[in-house]
Design an enzyme around this catalytic site. Sequence first.
Site, PDB file in Angstrom:
ATOM      1  N   ARG A  50       0.848  -1.189   0.000  1.00  0.00           N
ATOM      2  CA  ARG A  50       0.000   0.000   0.000  1.00  0.00           C
ATOM      3  C   ARG A  50       0.879   1.233   0.000  1.00  0.00           C
ATOM      4  O   ARG A  50       2.095   1.132   0.121  1.00  0.00           O
ATOM      5  CB  ARG A  50      -0.987  -0.014   1.179  1.00  0.00           C
ATOM      6  CG  ARG A  50      -0.337  -0.529   2.428  1.00  0.00           C
ATOM      7  CD  ARG A  50      -0.393   0.267   3.671  1.00  0.00           C
ATOM      8  NE  ARG A  50      -0.380   1.688   3.542  1.00  0.00           N
ATOM      9  CZ  ARG A  50       0.717   2.431   3.710  1.00  0.00           C
ATOM     10  NH1 ARG A  50       1.904   1.900   3.959  1.00  0.00           N
ATOM     11  NH2 ARG A  50       0.650   3.742   3.633  1.00  0.00           N
ATOM     12  N   GLY A  51       0.224   2.403  -0.144  1.00  0.00           N
ATOM     13  CA  GLY A  51       0.976   3.650  -0.280  1.00  0.00           C
ATOM     14  C   GLY A  51       1.147   3.905  -1.776  1.00  0.00           C
ATOM     15  O   GLY A  51       1.548   2.992  -2.515  1.00  0.00           O
ATOM     16  N   ARG A  81      -6.967  -0.028  -7.131  1.00  0.00           N
ATOM     17  CA  ARG A  81      -7.245   1.052  -6.166  1.00  0.00           C
ATOM     18  C   ARG A  81      -7.451   2.328  -6.962  1.00  0.00           C
ATOM     19  O   ARG A  81      -6.520   2.818  -7.615  1.00  0.00           O
ATOM     20  CB  ARG A  81      -6.099   1.180  -5.149  1.00  0.00           C
ATOM     21  CG  ARG A  81      -5.975  -0.085  -4.296  1.00  0.00           C
ATOM     22  CD  ARG A  81      -5.332   0.151  -2.973  1.00  0.00           C
ATOM     23  NE  ARG A  81      -6.056   1.035  -2.102  1.00  0.00           N
ATOM     24  CZ  ARG A  81      -5.517   1.563  -0.999  1.00  0.00           C
ATOM     25  NH1 ARG A  81      -4.282   1.295  -0.679  1.00  0.00           N
ATOM     26  NH2 ARG A  81      -6.230   2.363  -0.234  1.00  0.00           N
ATOM     27  N   GLN A 178      -2.785   2.847   9.770  1.00  0.00           N
ATOM     28  CA  GLN A 178      -1.449   2.934   9.166  1.00  0.00           C
ATOM     29  C   GLN A 178      -0.490   3.771  10.019  1.00  0.00           C
ATOM     30  O   GLN A 178       0.711   3.522  10.028  1.00  0.00           O
ATOM     31  CB  GLN A 178      -1.529   3.561   7.757  1.00  0.00           C
ATOM     32  CG  GLN A 178      -2.162   2.671   6.714  1.00  0.00           C
ATOM     33  CD  GLN A 178      -3.651   2.936   6.571  1.00  0.00           C
ATOM     34  OE1 GLN A 178      -4.313   3.314   7.523  1.00  0.00           O
ATOM     35  NE2 GLN A 178      -4.181   2.733   5.385  1.00  0.00           N
ATOM     36  N   ASP A 219      -2.047  10.898  -2.649  1.00  0.00           N
ATOM     37  CA  ASP A 219      -2.339   9.795  -3.583  1.00  0.00           C
ATOM     38  C   ASP A 219      -2.676  10.300  -4.976  1.00  0.00           C
ATOM     39  O   ASP A 219      -2.554   9.563  -5.958  1.00  0.00           O
ATOM     40  CB  ASP A 219      -3.493   8.945  -3.048  1.00  0.00           C
ATOM     41  CG  ASP A 219      -3.004   8.083  -1.903  1.00  0.00           C
ATOM     42  OD1 ASP A 219      -2.803   8.639  -0.805  1.00  0.00           O
ATOM     43  OD2 ASP A 219      -2.763   6.884  -2.125  1.00  0.00           O
ATOM     44  N   ASN A 229      -5.558  12.492  -0.138  1.00  0.00           N
ATOM     45  CA  ASN A 229      -4.731  11.671   0.753  1.00  0.00           C
ATOM     46  C   ASN A 229      -5.664  10.931   1.718  1.00  0.00           C
ATOM     47  O   ASN A 229      -6.890  11.101   1.664  1.00  0.00           O
ATOM     48  CB  ASN A 229      -3.704  12.547   1.490  1.00  0.00           C
ATOM     49  CG  ASN A 229      -2.665  11.718   2.212  1.00  0.00           C
ATOM     50  OD1 ASN A 229      -2.059  10.811   1.633  1.00  0.00           O
ATOM     51  ND2 ASN A 229      -2.446  11.971   3.486  1.00  0.00           N
TER      52      ASN A 229
HETATM   53  O1  MRU Z   1      -4.651   3.337   1.886  1.00  0.00           O
HETATM   54  P1  MRU Z   1      -3.155   3.523   1.906  1.00  0.00           P
HETATM   55  O2  MRU Z   1      -2.514   2.997   3.123  1.00  0.00           O
HETATM   56  O3  MRU Z   1      -2.524   3.026   0.624  1.00  0.00           O
HETATM   57  O4  MRU Z   1      -3.009   5.087   1.912  1.00  0.00           O
HETATM   58  C1  MRU Z   1      -1.744   5.659   1.835  1.00  0.00           C
HETATM   59  C2  MRU Z   1      -1.741   7.128   1.992  1.00  0.00           C
HETATM   60  O5  MRU Z   1      -2.765   7.767   2.100  1.00  0.00           O
HETATM   61  C3  MRU Z   1      -0.415   7.805   1.924  1.00  0.00           C
HETATM   62  O6  MRU Z   1      -0.414   8.964   2.694  1.00  0.00           O
HETATM   63  C4  MRU Z   1      -0.143   8.174   0.466  1.00  0.00           C
HETATM   64  O7  MRU Z   1      -0.243   7.047  -0.363  1.00  0.00           O
HETATM   65  C5  MRU Z   1       1.163   8.802   0.298  1.00  0.00           C
HETATM   66  S1  MRU Z   1       2.449   7.625   0.516  1.00  0.00           S
HETATM   67  C6  MRU Z   1       3.868   8.369   0.181  1.00  0.00           C
END
Ligand code: MRU
Length: 327
Positions: A50-51, A81, A178, A219, A229
């Site tokens: 993820r991320g 996603r 997270q 994101d 985000n």
């Molecule tokens: O749902 P996730 O855990 O994938 O969400 C991640 C985030 O919102 C992060 O802040 C974003 O991807 C930036 S990561 C450098």
Amino acid sequence: MTKIVTPDPLRFAKGELVLLDQRKIPEKKTYIRIKSASGAAKAIKDMIVRGAPAIGIAAAYGMVLGRKNPERSAKMLIAARPTAVNLKWAVDQMLKVKDRSCKAMLAKAEELDKENKKLCARISENGAKLIKKSSRVMTHCNAGPLATDGIGTALGVIFAARKNIDTVYIKETRPRLQGARLTAWELKQWKIPCLLISDGMAAHIMKTSGVDAVIVGADRIASNGDSANKIGTYDLAISAKYHNVPFYIAAPYSTIDFSAKSEKDIAIEYRDEKEMLFIGGKAISAPGIRALNPSFDVTPASLITAIITEKGVIQKPSLKTMRKFYS
Ligand code: MRU
């Protein structure tokens, strides 16, 4: 480049994509081996990886696995996603490779992986200049090595500025935690002073203890600077504005969606309501209750002090400043 002490979230070895199962961190380190593009898409959807930047790189390797049916693989991976545009960015790069042999596709995925690590390092250095001595910094979700397959975006800045950090306030980030599970784990290993707070504590901490900067990742960023985000980022930006705390987004160019004019063009991922209704498999609410689970929100550019990129810092992001910066 900075040595990353936490384990790699992903690697490609012996013809397989190997993913650290982030759902299990910090309890244990387990790895899952992926052999197909559909397996990679499922792993992204299930948040094993993820991320935004990390899922982009995982998707690039997913395209290597799905090279025999690239259009189908691309569709599956992009759909895994919907908010993080890095996915589409990486898949589009892979589709441009004319030679669909494993060697050529793998070389491209490795090139994107390497570039992504460099982007994170540059963002970190550029952002560190904004962090003054003895800063109390607040962050949300996880934007470190696990989320980026590099040193991080928001956490990369915090790492690069670590000598100037007094405390990092980590928002726990409901519903998937997270912040509590991943950011806390990374900051502890970096030995950066930090305190975990629940999501509802942010404004109170700003008013009582004081916060010098908020820094988060993104994101998807629209052409006018509106930034998607993790859910809860928008509330945090409103609180920061009210308390005169600078609010920074740190992200590479692969997170910018120039085809999106504003937040209206950003799709928000809605996830299973079970993420809200259960913790560790245990029901936490009234039987039969329904829940809403938008995974992201969008912070309007007017609430963002600056966007930190690999090219430098975009102060007061807007259509005009963004266009000028990327022209
Ligand atoms: O749902 P996730 O855990 O994938 O969400 C991640 C985030 O919102 C992060 O802040 C974003 O991807 C930036 S990561 C450098």
